[in-house]
Design an enzyme around this catalytic site. Structure first.
Site, PDB file in Angstrom:
ATOM      1  N   THR A 149      25.434   7.396  50.135  1.00 12.44           N
ATOM      2  CA  THR A 149      27.018   6.968  49.139  1.00 12.44           C
ATOM      3  C   THR A 149      27.769   6.522  50.034  1.00 12.44           C
ATOM      4  O   THR A 149      28.512   6.248  49.664  1.00 12.44           O
ATOM      5  CB  THR A 149      27.541   7.749  47.920  1.00 12.44           C
ATOM      6  OG1 THR A 149      27.421   9.450  47.993  1.00 12.44           O
ATOM      7  CG2 THR A 149      26.153   7.912  46.851  1.00 12.44           C
TER       8      THR A 149
ATOM      9  N   GLY B 233      16.525  16.547  63.485  1.00 11.68           N
ATOM     10  CA  GLY B 233      15.716  15.497  62.965  1.00 11.68           C
ATOM     11  C   GLY B 233      15.220  16.520  61.440  1.00 11.68           C
ATOM     12  O   GLY B 233      14.039  16.194  60.809  1.00 11.68           O
TER      13      GLY B 233
ATOM     14  N   GLY C  89      17.115  16.739  58.758  1.00  7.96           N
ATOM     15  CA  GLY C  89      18.384  16.380  57.690  1.00  7.96           C
ATOM     16  C   GLY C  89      19.624  17.058  57.166  1.00  7.96           C
ATOM     17  O   GLY C  89      20.076  16.923  56.742  1.00  7.96           O
ATOM     18  N   LEU C  90      19.897  18.115  58.349  1.00 10.56           N
ATOM     19  CA  LEU C  90      20.765  19.182  58.130  1.00 10.56           C
ATOM     20  C   LEU C  90      21.542  18.600  59.058  1.00 10.56           C
ATOM     21  O   LEU C  90      22.701  19.504  59.687  1.00 10.56           O
ATOM     22  CB  LEU C  90      20.291  20.649  58.784  1.00 10.56           C
ATOM     23  CG  LEU C  90      19.239  20.764  57.424  1.00 10.56           C
ATOM     24  CD1 LEU C  90      18.171  22.053  57.874  1.00 10.56           C
ATOM     25  CD2 LEU C  90      19.656  20.709  56.414  1.00 10.56           C
TER      26      LEU C  90
ATOM     27  N   SER D  22      22.925  16.243  64.494  1.00  7.65           N
ATOM     28  CA  SER D  22      23.782  15.268  66.035  1.00  7.65           C
ATOM     29  C   SER D  22      24.684  15.121  64.881  1.00  7.65           C
ATOM     30  O   SER D  22      25.467  15.483  66.435  1.00  7.65           O
ATOM     31  CB  SER D  22      23.289  14.153  65.016  1.00  7.65           C
ATOM     32  OG  SER D  22      21.905  13.677  65.113  1.00  7.65           O
TER      33      SER D  22
ATOM     34  N   ASP E 257      28.066  13.759  57.621  1.00  8.84           N
ATOM     35  CA  ASP E 257      28.117  14.657  57.930  1.00  8.84           C
ATOM     36  C   ASP E 257      29.098  14.963  59.634  1.00  8.84           C
ATOM     37  O   ASP E 257      29.378  16.123  59.402  1.00  8.84           O
ATOM     38  CB  ASP E 257      26.734  13.960  59.242  1.00  8.84           C
ATOM     39  CG  ASP E 257      25.695  13.818  58.352  1.00  8.84           C
ATOM     40  OD1 ASP E 257      26.375  13.971  57.119  1.00  8.84           O
ATOM     41  OD2 ASP E 257      24.441  12.973  59.186  1.00  8.84           O
TER      42      ASP E 257
ATOM     43  N   TYR F  70      16.874   3.637  58.083  1.00  6.09           N
ATOM     44  CA  TYR F  70      18.110   4.092  57.093  1.00  6.09           C
ATOM     45  C   TYR F  70      19.226   2.767  57.597  1.00  6.09           C
ATOM     46  O   TYR F  70      19.599   2.400  56.795  1.00  6.09           O
ATOM     47  CB  TYR F  70      18.765   4.983  58.707  1.00  6.09           C
ATOM     48  CG  TYR F  70      20.105   5.636  57.758  1.00  6.09           C
ATOM     49  CD1 TYR F  70      20.893   6.746  56.795  1.00  6.09           C
ATOM     50  CD2 TYR F  70      21.533   5.128  58.604  1.00  6.09           C
ATOM     51  CE1 TYR F  70      21.910   6.888  56.519  1.00  6.09           C
ATOM     52  CE2 TYR F  70      22.229   4.756  58.339  1.00  6.09           C
ATOM     53  CZ  TYR F  70      22.801   6.124  57.710  1.00  6.09           C
ATOM     54  OH  TYR F  70      24.205   6.279  56.273  1.00  6.09           O
TER      55      TYR F  70
HETATM   56  C1  GLA Z   1      22.688  10.321  57.507  1.00  5.55           C
HETATM   57  C2  GLA Z   1      24.302   9.683  57.425  1.00  5.55           C
HETATM   58  C3  GLA Z   1      25.281   9.725  56.718  1.00  5.55           C
HETATM   59  C4  GLA Z   1      24.848   9.829  55.456  1.00  5.55           C
HETATM   60  C5  GLA Z   1      23.058  10.225  54.838  1.00  5.55           C
HETATM   61  C6  GLA Z   1      22.653  10.266  53.565  1.00  5.55           C
HETATM   62  O1  GLA Z   1      22.478  12.223  57.156  1.00  5.55           O
HETATM   63  O2  GLA Z   1      23.951  10.661  58.316  1.00  5.55           O
HETATM   64  O3  GLA Z   1      25.937   9.219  56.826  1.00  5.55           O
HETATM   65  O4  GLA Z   1      24.569   8.437  55.029  1.00  5.55           O
HETATM   66  O5  GLA Z   1      22.465  10.230  55.696  1.00  5.55           O
HETATM   67  O6  GLA Z   1      23.050  10.817  52.707  1.00  5.55           O
END
Ligand code: GLA
Length: 394
Positions: free
Chosen positions: A38, A124, A126-127, A130, A180, A230
């Site tokens: 979102t 990598g 998803g936490l 980066s 993030d 993505y």
């Molecule tokens: C990654 C991106 C974020 C966001 C999420 C999905 O973490 O860096 O900006 O778009 O995916 O919610």
């Protein structure tokens, strides 16, 4: 030994010289509780910074060279502040170079420096490993300049977040949103961040978990092509928005479309894939608002239900979950004492986050680990999340 001393000792082994001018910074990864895909649609998100950090020990140099090394790589990468563009092709160091480039672009003066990075956020996963690197690098580069010239640069964490995002967009090639980096720069211990991505207004909400834990489970899937997929999802939102704009001329983002308006005008998006993408974004935004209400009313059962709905929407409408995340989600829901579960982050692998009764965490860990191995063929990793502070100097 505390982390700061450990890092300074290691820094001295690598770079030698004087101990005196070394400074150490930290920035965390994040877990997003709800509001996925979102952020780049001007919608709502609800992340929390984790007590898992990326650290950088830094010391200024006399010249314009950045030397950097990670504790788990053991090889020094060198790049000049006057030739940062060439660092785009680096296998390691492009995030750091990107941040330096964007800082200078925003008018900050930098000095060359030696940096030692130590990363605790699993890469990598998803936490947001980066964003943790980007935020801490920005703080370290500014800290090195101040250390050399005896200045005290005023650091605006929201600007640091924007700079990190730009670095990722331009140097790493992922068109990520702001969630993030914002979480890594702005996080606060024991709080979630309710962020409105269309104008970056936010509220820090105390996270009251009374008798419950947030449990993160990593699929340990090797992500391939995640950046490409993505960027593809992101590009599918624009044409859907353009169609809705014909009926709702004032909107700038999908995040500004109410559920009611989508019910009225959504059917004009005739491409079924684009329709589903838009439906996810609009319903997810609504779920974030409902989650805030639930959390403020201490209604964790309702929040758990919203988490489940979010996962289903990400699986069926946004199509970013995949076999491994779905396995974790399904297995989690078979464990007594689990109120909710969902994928967190970009998807295509990475982690789920589950809301688990404290006394069920042990059985959760055992059952999820066993059943996941049976179903997927390799192990997942389980972490009980602690919510920590955003970017800072140690
Ligand atoms: C990654 C991106 C974020 C966001 C999420 C999905 O973490 O860096 O900006 O778009 O995916 O919610």
């Amino acid at each position: 030994m505390d982390k700061k001393t450990m890092l300074i000792d290691r820094f001295m082994e690598v770079y030698k010289g004087e101990r005196e001018h070394i400074r150490v910074f930290a920035s965390p990864g994040r877990v997003n509780l709800i509001g996925e895909h979102t952020d780049y649609n001007g919608g709502y998100v609800l992340p929390a910074a984790l007590d898992m950090n990326c650290y950088v020990a830094v010391r200024p140099r006399e010249d314009r060279i950045l030397r950097m090394m990670a504790t788990d790589i053991g090889e020094i990468t060198e790049v000049s502040l006057d030739d940062l563009e060439s660092a785009k092709k680096l296998k390691w160091g492009n995030y750091q170079a990107g941040v330096a480039f964007e800082l200078m672009n925003h008018g900050y003066s930098l000095t060359g420096c030696d940096m030692l990075c130590h990363d605790e956020v699993p890469i990598g996963s998803g936490l947001s490993s980066s964003a943790a690197i980007e935020t801490v690098t920005a703080l370290a580069l500014l800290g090195a300049y101040d250390e050399k010239f005896g200045t005290k640069t005023k650091v605006d964490p929201v600007e640091i977040a924007k700079i990190g995002q730009k670095a990722e967009n331009n140097f790493v090639g992922v068109s990520c949103g702001i969630m993030d980096q914002f979480s890594s720069a702005m996080g606060k211990k024991d709080h979630v961040i309710f962020l409105d991505c269309k104008d970056l207004s936010y509220e820090l909400i105390p996270l009251k978990m009374e008798g419950h834990k947030l449990v993160i489970t990593n699929t340990n899937k090797k992500r391939s092509l995640a950046a490409v997929k993505y960027n593809e999802r992101r590009s599918q939102c624009d044409p859907a928005l353009e169609i809705l704009k014909k009926f709702l001329p004032k909107i700038r983002f999908l995040g500004e479309v109410s559920k009611e308006d989508f019910e009225k005008f959504g059917s004009y998006i005739t491409d079924p894939v684009l329709y589903k993408r838009a439906r996810h974004v609009i319903t997810e935004d609504d779920r974030v608002l409902k989650s805030i209400e639930a959390l403020k009313a201490n209604d964790l059962v309702q929040f758990g239900e919203l988490m489940k709905m979010s996962h289903v929407s990400l699986r069926d409408d946004y199509e970013v979950t995949g076999e491994e995340l779905d396995a974790l989600y399904e297995i989690a829901l078979t464990v007594p004492g689990v109120l909710g579960s969902r994928m967190t982050g970009a998807g295509f692998g990475g982690c789920t986050v589950s809301l688990v009764k404290e006394d069920a965490v042990e059985s959760f860990t055992r059952i999820v680990t066993e059943k996941y191995r049976e179903r997927i063929g390799y192990d997942c990793t389980v972490y009980v999340a602690t919510v920590g502070d955003g970017g800072r100097e140690l």
